[in-house]
Scaffold this motif. Structure first.
Motif, mmCIF file in Angstrom:
data_model
loop_
_atom_site.group_PDB
_atom_site.id
_atom_site.type_symbol
_atom_site.label_atom_id
_atom_site.label_comp_id
_atom_site.label_asym_id
_atom_site.label_seq_id
_atom_site.Cartn_x
_atom_site.Cartn_y
_atom_site.Cartn_z
ATOM 1 N N GLY A 1 -11.072 53.227 27.949
ATOM 2 C CA GLY A 1 -11.930 54.199 27.299
ATOM 3 C C GLY A 1 -11.461 55.607 27.608
ATOM 4 O O GLY A 1 -10.499 55.811 28.351
ATOM 5 N N ALA B 1 -15.770 57.972 30.833
ATOM 6 C CA ALA B 1 -16.531 56.807 30.363
ATOM 7 C C ALA B 1 -17.007 55.944 31.531
ATOM 8 O O ALA B 1 -17.850 55.071 31.348
ATOM 9 C CB ALA B 1 -15.694 55.973 29.401
ATOM 10 N N HIS C 1 -13.753 47.713 26.562
ATOM 11 C CA HIS C 1 -13.759 49.082 26.041
ATOM 12 C C HIS C 1 -15.121 49.710 26.303
ATOM 13 O O HIS C 1 -16.130 49.289 25.741
ATOM 14 C CB HIS C 1 -13.453 49.073 24.540
ATOM 15 N N THR D 1 -17.631 52.657 25.825
ATOM 16 C CA THR D 1 -17.853 53.670 24.802
ATOM 17 C C THR D 1 -19.256 54.254 24.944
ATOM 18 O O THR D 1 -20.156 53.616 25.492
ATOM 19 C CB THR D 1 -17.639 53.075 23.389
ATOM 20 N N PRO E 1 -10.387 52.099 18.563
ATOM 21 C CA PRO E 1 -11.187 51.009 19.124
ATOM 22 C C PRO E 1 -10.447 49.675 19.037
ATOM 23 O O PRO E 1 -9.506 49.506 18.251
ATOM 24 C CB PRO E 1 -12.448 51.002 18.256
ATOM 25 N N THR F 1 -16.522 45.487 23.538
ATOM 26 C CA THR F 1 -16.927 46.885 23.607
ATOM 27 C C THR F 1 -18.319 46.942 24.215
ATOM 28 O O THR F 1 -19.215 46.211 23.791
ATOM 29 C CB THR F 1 -16.919 47.519 22.200
#
Length: 175
Positions: A13, A17, A106, A108, A140, A149
């Motif tokens: 990220g 983050a 990930h 976010t 992404p 995510t």
């Protein structure tokens, strides 16, 4: 003792983050080592970012190879969990060249939250002014990439638990 089936995991990220915090917590849950890819940057990359200049692809390739080798060294089922921006698909592909079984988490969140976190950090070489350039570069995860995510609004422990749960479902309950 590490679980034998834990693949390498990249907590990715943009800056602020929470990659390092989540990676450390996730590694604790999985019982594997963790590493911050920021520690693997060559001094010239760190100096460039400290001056408020974003890295170019040319700046990143050798660093990504170093990070990938660290990930690949753990591909015998002992992790590691690596905190690494891995902003673009090409960067993740480069990591997978060294660690084909790597999974990606990930992190976010809303740009306003990330900006507030970046502004509140003390002693980090990455200035808050570089966050917009990272958000602009960010690609992404794509559907064919092994990853999940996760929103960074909850506490770190909840984020790490959600990541561990996804990894266990993806790999199997032995992790």
């Amino acid at each position: 003792m590490p679980h034998r089936l834990t693949p390498p995991v990249v907590v990715m990220g943009v800056s602020a983050a929470g990659k390092s915090s989540v990676a450390e917590s996730l590694a604790g849950i999985l019982g594997v080592p963790w590493r911050d890819a920021d520690a693997l940057h060559p001094p010239q990359n760190i100096a460039k970012m400290a001056r408020g200049r974003p890295l170019t692809d040319a700046d990143r390739w050798s660093w990504l190879d170093t990070v990938g080798r660290e990930l690949g060294a753990g591909s015998m089922g002992e992790g590691p969990v690596m905190a690494c921006s891995a902003l673009r698909r090409a960067y993740r592909d480069r990591l997978r060249e060294h660690a084909p079984t790597a999974l990606f988490v990930h992190l976010t969140g809303p740009p306003e939250l990330l900006a507030a976190r970046a502004a509140a950090r003390k002693g980090h070489y990455m200035p808050p002014s570089l966050l917009p350039s990272q958000l602009a570069v960010l690609e992404p995860l794509e559907p064919d990439e092994a990853g999940v995510t996760i929103d960074v609004t909850p506490p770190v422990a909840e984020i790490a638990a959600a990541a561990a749960s996804w990894i266990r479902r993806h790999v199997g309950d032995d992790v």
